[in-house]
Design a protein around this motif. Structure first.
Motif, PDB file in Angstrom:
ATOM      1  N   ALA A   1      14.374  -0.489   5.158  1.00  0.00           N
ATOM      2  CA  ALA A   1      14.383   0.756   5.808  1.00  0.00           C
ATOM      3  C   ALA A   1      15.627   1.472   5.546  1.00  0.00           C
ATOM      4  CB  ALA A   1      13.944   0.910   7.207  1.00  0.00           C
ATOM      5  N   GLU A   2      16.831   0.668   5.535  1.00  0.00           N
ATOM      6  CA  GLU A   2      18.013   1.002   5.148  1.00  0.00           C
ATOM      7  C   GLU A   2      18.069   1.395   3.844  1.00  0.00           C
ATOM      8  OE1 GLU A   2      22.693  -0.546   5.963  1.00  0.00           O
ATOM      9  OE2 GLU A   2      21.017  -1.680   6.819  1.00  0.00           O
ATOM     10  N   ARG A   3      17.814   0.492   2.944  1.00  0.00           N
ATOM     11  CA  ARG A   3      17.845   0.517   1.637  1.00  0.00           C
ATOM     12  C   ARG A   3      17.074   1.696   0.991  1.00  0.00           C
ATOM     13  NH1 ARG A   3      17.391  -4.999   1.923  1.00  0.00           N
ATOM     14  NH2 ARG A   3      15.172  -5.065   1.252  1.00  0.00           N
ATOM     15  N   LEU A   4      15.839   1.791   1.474  1.00  0.00           N
ATOM     16  CA  LEU A   4      15.461   2.969   1.344  1.00  0.00           C
ATOM     17  C   LEU A   4      15.678   4.585   1.652  1.00  0.00           C
ATOM     18  CD1 LEU A   4      11.116   3.246   0.993  1.00  0.00           C
ATOM     19  CD2 LEU A   4      12.598   5.020   1.789  1.00  0.00           C
ATOM     20  N   SER A   5      16.100   4.456   2.983  1.00  0.00           N
ATOM     21  CA  SER A   5      16.790   5.507   3.322  1.00  0.00           C
ATOM     22  C   SER A   5      18.321   6.063   2.492  1.00  0.00           C
ATOM     23  CB  SER A   5      17.319   5.471   4.779  1.00  0.00           C
ATOM     24  OG  SER A   5      18.247   6.761   5.162  1.00  0.00           O
ATOM     25  N   PHE A   6      18.943   5.041   2.044  1.00  0.00           N
ATOM     26  CA  PHE A   6      20.150   5.356   1.148  1.00  0.00           C
ATOM     27  C   PHE A   6      19.715   5.895  -0.240  1.00  0.00           C
ATOM     28  CE2 PHE A   6      23.028   4.180  -2.077  1.00  0.00           C
ATOM     29  CZ  PHE A   6      24.523   4.673  -1.610  1.00  0.00           C
ATOM     30  N   ALA A   7      18.450   5.316  -0.641  1.00  0.00           N
ATOM     31  CA  ALA A   7      17.933   5.681  -1.868  1.00  0.00           C
ATOM     32  C   ALA A   7      17.183   7.147  -1.924  1.00  0.00           C
ATOM     33  CB  ALA A   7      16.764   4.612  -2.541  1.00  0.00           C
TER      34      ALA A   7
ATOM     35  N   ALA B   1       0.819  -1.241  -0.044  1.00  0.00           N
ATOM     36  CA  ALA B   1      -0.062  -0.017  -0.206  1.00  0.00           C
ATOM     37  C   ALA B   1       0.725   1.362   0.194  1.00  0.00           C
ATOM     38  CB  ALA B   1      -0.826   0.070   1.109  1.00  0.00           C
ATOM     39  N   LEU B   2       2.060   1.113   0.822  1.00  0.00           N
ATOM     40  CA  LEU B   2       2.954   2.298   0.501  1.00  0.00           C
ATOM     41  C   LEU B   2       3.530   2.582  -0.606  1.00  0.00           C
ATOM     42  CD1 LEU B   2       4.438   4.237   2.426  1.00  0.00           C
ATOM     43  CD2 LEU B   2       6.345   2.607   2.500  1.00  0.00           C
ATOM     44  N   ARG B   3       3.716   1.453  -1.371  1.00  0.00           N
ATOM     45  CA  ARG B   3       4.240   1.586  -2.693  1.00  0.00           C
ATOM     46  C   ARG B   3       3.263   2.073  -3.557  1.00  0.00           C
ATOM     47  NH1 ARG B   3       4.100  -0.415  -7.436  1.00  0.00           N
ATOM     48  NH2 ARG B   3       2.477  -1.817  -6.798  1.00  0.00           N
ATOM     49  N   ARG B   4       2.318   1.696  -3.577  1.00  0.00           N
ATOM     50  CA  ARG B   4       0.999   2.338  -4.457  1.00  0.00           C
ATOM     51  C   ARG B   4       0.969   3.768  -4.034  1.00  0.00           C
ATOM     52  NH1 ARG B   4      -1.656  -2.617  -2.989  1.00  0.00           N
ATOM     53  NH2 ARG B   4      -2.956  -1.242  -1.606  1.00  0.00           N
ATOM     54  N   GLY B   5       1.022   4.106  -3.006  1.00  0.00           N
ATOM     55  CA  GLY B   5       0.761   5.460  -2.499  1.00  0.00           C
ATOM     56  C   GLY B   5       1.831   6.496  -2.938  1.00  0.00           C
ATOM     57  N   ILE B   6       3.135   5.865  -3.059  1.00  0.00           N
ATOM     58  CA  ILE B   6       4.244   6.635  -3.340  1.00  0.00           C
ATOM     59  C   ILE B   6       4.088   6.971  -4.906  1.00  0.00           C
ATOM     60  CG2 ILE B   6       6.625   6.599  -3.392  1.00  0.00           C
ATOM     61  CD1 ILE B   6       6.867   5.594  -0.694  1.00  0.00           C
TER      62      ILE B   6
ATOM     63  N   HIS C   1       7.728  14.002   3.058  1.00  0.00           N
ATOM     64  CA  HIS C   1       8.200  12.837   3.656  1.00  0.00           C
ATOM     65  C   HIS C   1       9.641  12.617   3.410  1.00  0.00           C
ATOM     66  CE1 HIS C   1       4.229  11.966   5.203  1.00  0.00           C
ATOM     67  NE2 HIS C   1       3.715  12.010   4.008  1.00  0.00           N
ATOM     68  N   ALA C   2      10.251  13.156   2.299  1.00  0.00           N
ATOM     69  CA  ALA C   2      11.621  12.631   1.919  1.00  0.00           C
ATOM     70  C   ALA C   2      12.762  13.843   1.937  1.00  0.00           C
ATOM     71  CB  ALA C   2      11.798  11.787   0.730  1.00  0.00           C
TER      72      ALA C   2
ATOM     73  N   ASP D   1      10.581  10.220   6.461  1.00  0.00           N
ATOM     74  CA  ASP D   1       9.491   9.574   6.901  1.00  0.00           C
ATOM     75  C   ASP D   1       9.069   8.107   6.478  1.00  0.00           C
ATOM     76  OD1 ASP D   1       9.344  11.987   8.096  1.00  0.00           O
ATOM     77  OD2 ASP D   1       7.640  12.773   7.000  1.00  0.00           O
ATOM     78  N   PHE D   2       9.421   7.577   5.130  1.00  0.00           N
ATOM     79  CA  PHE D   2       8.907   6.328   4.545  1.00  0.00           C
ATOM     80  C   PHE D   2       9.893   5.230   5.152  1.00  0.00           C
ATOM     81  CE2 PHE D   2       8.496   9.131   0.702  1.00  0.00           C
ATOM     82  CZ  PHE D   2       6.944   9.271   0.833  1.00  0.00           C
ATOM     83  N   SER D   3      11.112   5.682   5.487  1.00  0.00           N
ATOM     84  CA  SER D   3      11.989   4.772   5.872  1.00  0.00           C
ATOM     85  C   SER D   3      11.918   4.677   7.439  1.00  0.00           C
ATOM     86  CB  SER D   3      13.437   5.001   5.657  1.00  0.00           C
ATOM     87  OG  SER D   3      13.916   6.023   6.057  1.00  0.00           O
ATOM     88  N   ALA D   4      11.522   5.715   8.041  1.00  0.00           N
ATOM     89  CA  ALA D   4      11.327   5.803   9.765  1.00  0.00           C
ATOM     90  C   ALA D   4      10.314   4.773   9.933  1.00  0.00           C
ATOM     91  CB  ALA D   4      11.089   7.190  10.167  1.00  0.00           C
TER      92      ALA D   4
END
Length: 246
Positions: A78-84, A29-34, A45-46, A63-66
């Motif tokens: 969370a770590e991979r998304l924070s890096f991205a 659901a997060l992926r679809r929202g983004i 958020h980012a 906010d997403f990775s948090a």
């Protein structure tokens, strides 16, 4: 270097936060929202989190990775998304694509109840003019006294939305200070906290002025040097007073 003709308007920024009425209870659901939310939501958020804690020694997480790490407890994602989010190309669509790439490779995760769901918000920007500056010395004097929102607006937010260079460093190049502009662009893209960015940028500016100040001092008369010394003491006194003000 100081023949800076076009006036540059130093601005701060206020963000008006609004809910989008959309939530996510799991990674899908997060992926679809983004994939679907407006750029102002991705920004909030980012990109905007560093402005919330400008004096922190470490950048706050997006906010997403948090949420993924703290609520879903999926620390790898969370770590991979924070890096991205920190190292991707600027702009809403590159950010969206980078986050989508991470989430599409992630395994299905837990589904959380509505009271723990991720709520999508968006930030509408209201720029607040502070002062117009006609030369580089006035510009950096204004920036030295401006709060973190001005640095964030000119060096992070404005180029992120425009997809182009910062208007501040572009103005420095037009004023004949390309090396100074390059250094500040490098600092702005390094991901350091805002207060550290401010300190390093002002230090770079002061160092860039040492040669011209020495040349002016050597060519000036004794009364002129005395006036400059009094001005320097007055500026130092003002900084000390400001530092003691609660």
């Amino acid at each position: 270097m100081n023949d800076y003709r076009p006036a540059f308007e130093v601005c701060g920024v206020v963000h008006l936060i609004r809910p989008l009425g959309r939530t996510a209870n799991d990674l899908e659901a997060l992926r679809r929202g983004i994939a679907e939310v407006e750029p102002a939501s991705l920004f909030y958020h980012a990109v905007q989190p560093p402005l919330r804690a400008p004096a922190s020694s470490d950048l706050p997480p997006d906010d997403f990775s948090a949420w993924i790490g703290g609520v879903l407890q999926d620390y790898g994602t969370a770590e991979r998304l924070s890096f991205a989010t920190q190292h991707g190309a600027p702009g809403p669509e590159p950010l969206r694509a980078a986050i989508q790439s991470v989430l599409e490779r992630s395994q299905p995760n837990r589904h959380v109840p509505d009271d723990a769901a991720f709520a999508f918000l968006a930030a509408d920007t209201v720029s607040v003019p502070i002062v117009e500056c006609d030369d580089l010395e006035t510009l950096f004097e204004a920036l030295a006294h401006a709060d973190a929102s001005a640095w964030f607006y000119h060096l992070i937010e404005q180029p992120w939305f425009s997809g182009g260079p910062s208007t501040l460093t572009q103005a420095l190049r037009e004023a004949g200070a390309p090396r100074l502009a390059d250094r500040i662009d490098l600092l702005a893209g390094s991901g350091i906290p805002l207060e550290k960015l401010r300190r390093e940028a002002l230090r770079t500016w002061r160092r860039s002025q040492l040669g011209s100040r020495m040349a002016r001092a050597a060519a000036s008369s004794d009364p002129e040097r005395a006036d400059e010394a009094r001005d320097a003491v007055a500026r130092l006194a003002r900084r000390i007073v400001r530092g003691r003000t609660p």
